[in-house]
Write an enzyme that holds these catalytic residues in place. Structure first.
Site, PDB file in Angstrom:
ATOM      1  CE  LYS A  46      -0.824 -19.645  -1.206  1.00 61.62           C
ATOM      2  NZ  LYS A  46      -0.748 -20.226  -2.563  1.00 61.62           N
ATOM      3  NE  ARG A 144       0.329 -22.518  -9.087  1.00 65.96           N
ATOM      4  CZ  ARG A 144      -0.385 -22.348  -7.983  1.00 65.96           C
ATOM      5  NH1 ARG A 144      -1.048 -21.207  -7.790  1.00 65.96           N
ATOM      6  NH2 ARG A 144      -0.454 -23.311  -7.070  1.00 65.96           N
ATOM      7  CE1 TYR A 269     -10.895  13.832  -4.213  1.00 68.34           C
ATOM      8  CE2 TYR A 269     -10.706  11.649  -3.238  1.00 68.34           C
ATOM      9  CZ  TYR A 269     -10.239  12.949  -3.386  1.00 68.34           C
ATOM     10  OH  TYR A 269      -9.111  13.345  -2.712  1.00 68.34           O
TER      11      TYR A 269
END
Length: 376
Positions: A46, A144, A269
């Protein structure tokens, strides 16, 4: 050099992820040592194989002895099917009922845990005359998805009595595999359900990567391995030796610019880094839009020509800088952010520790715009 070099990449970027397929094969063979005789090995691919590239990784897994592939959605399964991956595939996550038809048409198994799912299977069969392949997910403590243990036996039997469903397996997932006492509680809940139903011909699986390594007595006839396939160590109970795994992923970028900044000048930055002396600075085209999080700024290193160099200044969206004052480097040279160069190595675990997270969150974060290069 940067104008005339020939790249081995089929890309116009000077940054890429390398995946060593030999490492993948090695790790699969290592996990097979933990399995009981004749037990099947289920590989989780996955999230694009945890950032490693599911379509390219899957054939290697299957050639190395993997029997089943796990994805998180129908779309991930379809991507494999569209690339001629014919091996059994299970969607580990919740599948929308309106997509059961597509799963059945493409021989993709789905996780079921509600009466709504049973009804979706019935409708799919009536429409297509194909029995959807399913694995019953039992929630033993993850909280879940899944059917609760006190309802699981009745639910499984209801499926077994249906003539429009192909029940392939029963499984659960450990929330706390690294803690033996808690893992044992989940295992006992699962085992009690499995013992109460007819499991002949079914695939029974509960062990994830950590559990495969830690609890040989927990194993049934299939075990699921995820992050360990890719060479990253799971959290293990105290006293359990870690397996011999080889990280497969490296992250690299070529130097696109070198310049010298005088003392007391800021870099990037907000000038979070200021030079303490005349400093030679190298820039590579990798940034937080590629998945190298800004929180790593001024805290990580790269390796160039076998020597570690410090990253300086805030990591920007597409670029970052390194202090290469003490290096003999030129534009076009490679800086390794993750992986080995000479005797030096940087592991993604080091980044995870800095960010107080887990390593596979970071492998998944390395964006698709970074080309994947596969090596042996």
């Amino acid at each position: 050099m940067k104008f005339n070099r020939t790249s081995f990449l089929n890309t116009h970027r000077d940054a890429w992820v390398e995946v060593n397929l030999d490492c993948i094969e090695h790790n699969i063979l290592e996990f097979k040592k933990y399995l009981k005789k004749d037990a099947k090995l289920f590989a989780v691919v996955k999230a694009d194989a945890y950032g490693h590239g599911a379509v390219m990784i899957a054939p290697v897994l299957l050639a190395s002895g993997v029997d089943f592939l796990g994805v998180s959605s129908i779309d991930e399964g379809l991507q494999l099917r569209e690339n001629d991956i014919t091996a059994p595939i299970l969607v580990l996550g919740a599948v929308p009922v309106w997509s059961f038809d597509r799963a059945a048409q493409n021989n993709i198994s789905v996780s079921v845990f509600s009466d709504e799912h049973i009804e979706a299977c019935r409708q799919t069969y009536e429409k297509l005359k194909i029995k959807p392949k399913v694995h019953v997910k039992i929630d033993t403590g993850m909280n879940r998805i899944g059917v609760r243990p006190d309802r699981a036996v009745e639910f499984i039997q209801k499926i077994q009595q249906s003539d429009f469903i192909n029940l392939e397996g029963i499984f659960t997932h450990f929330a706390t595999a690294e803690t033996k006492e808690l893992a044992l509680r989940q295992y006992e809940k699962f085992h009690n359900v499995v013992q109460s139903v007819d499991t002949e011909g079914l695939l029974i699986h509960c062990c994830n990567t950590a559990a495969v390594i830690s609890y040989k007595d927990f194993d049934y006839n299939m075990a699921r391995v995820g992050i360990g396939i890719y060479g990253l160590q799971p959290d293990l109970p105290v006293g359990i030796p870690a397996p011999d795994l080889k990280p497969a992923m490296s992250l690299k970028g070529r130097i696109t610019n070198i310049h010298t900044a005088p003392k007391d000048e800021g870099v990037s930055y907000s000038h979070t880094f200021e030079t303490q002396k005349t400093t030679k600075i190298a820039t590579i085209p990798v940034g937080y839009a590629d998945g190298v999080f800004r929180g790593l700024s001024n805290k990580i290193y790269g390796i160039i020509n076998g020597k570690k160099v410090k990253q300086i200044g805030n990591i920007t969206m597409d670029q970052m800088m390194f202090d290469i004052t003490d290096c003999n480097a030129q534009e076009g040279d490679i800086i390794t952010l993750i992986g080995k160069d000479g005797n030096e190595e940087i592991r993604i675990d080091e980044w995870a520790k800095i960010l107080n997270t887990i390593h596979y969150e970071l492998t998944c974060a390395l964006r698709v715009r970074l080309p994947r290069v596969y090596t042996r």
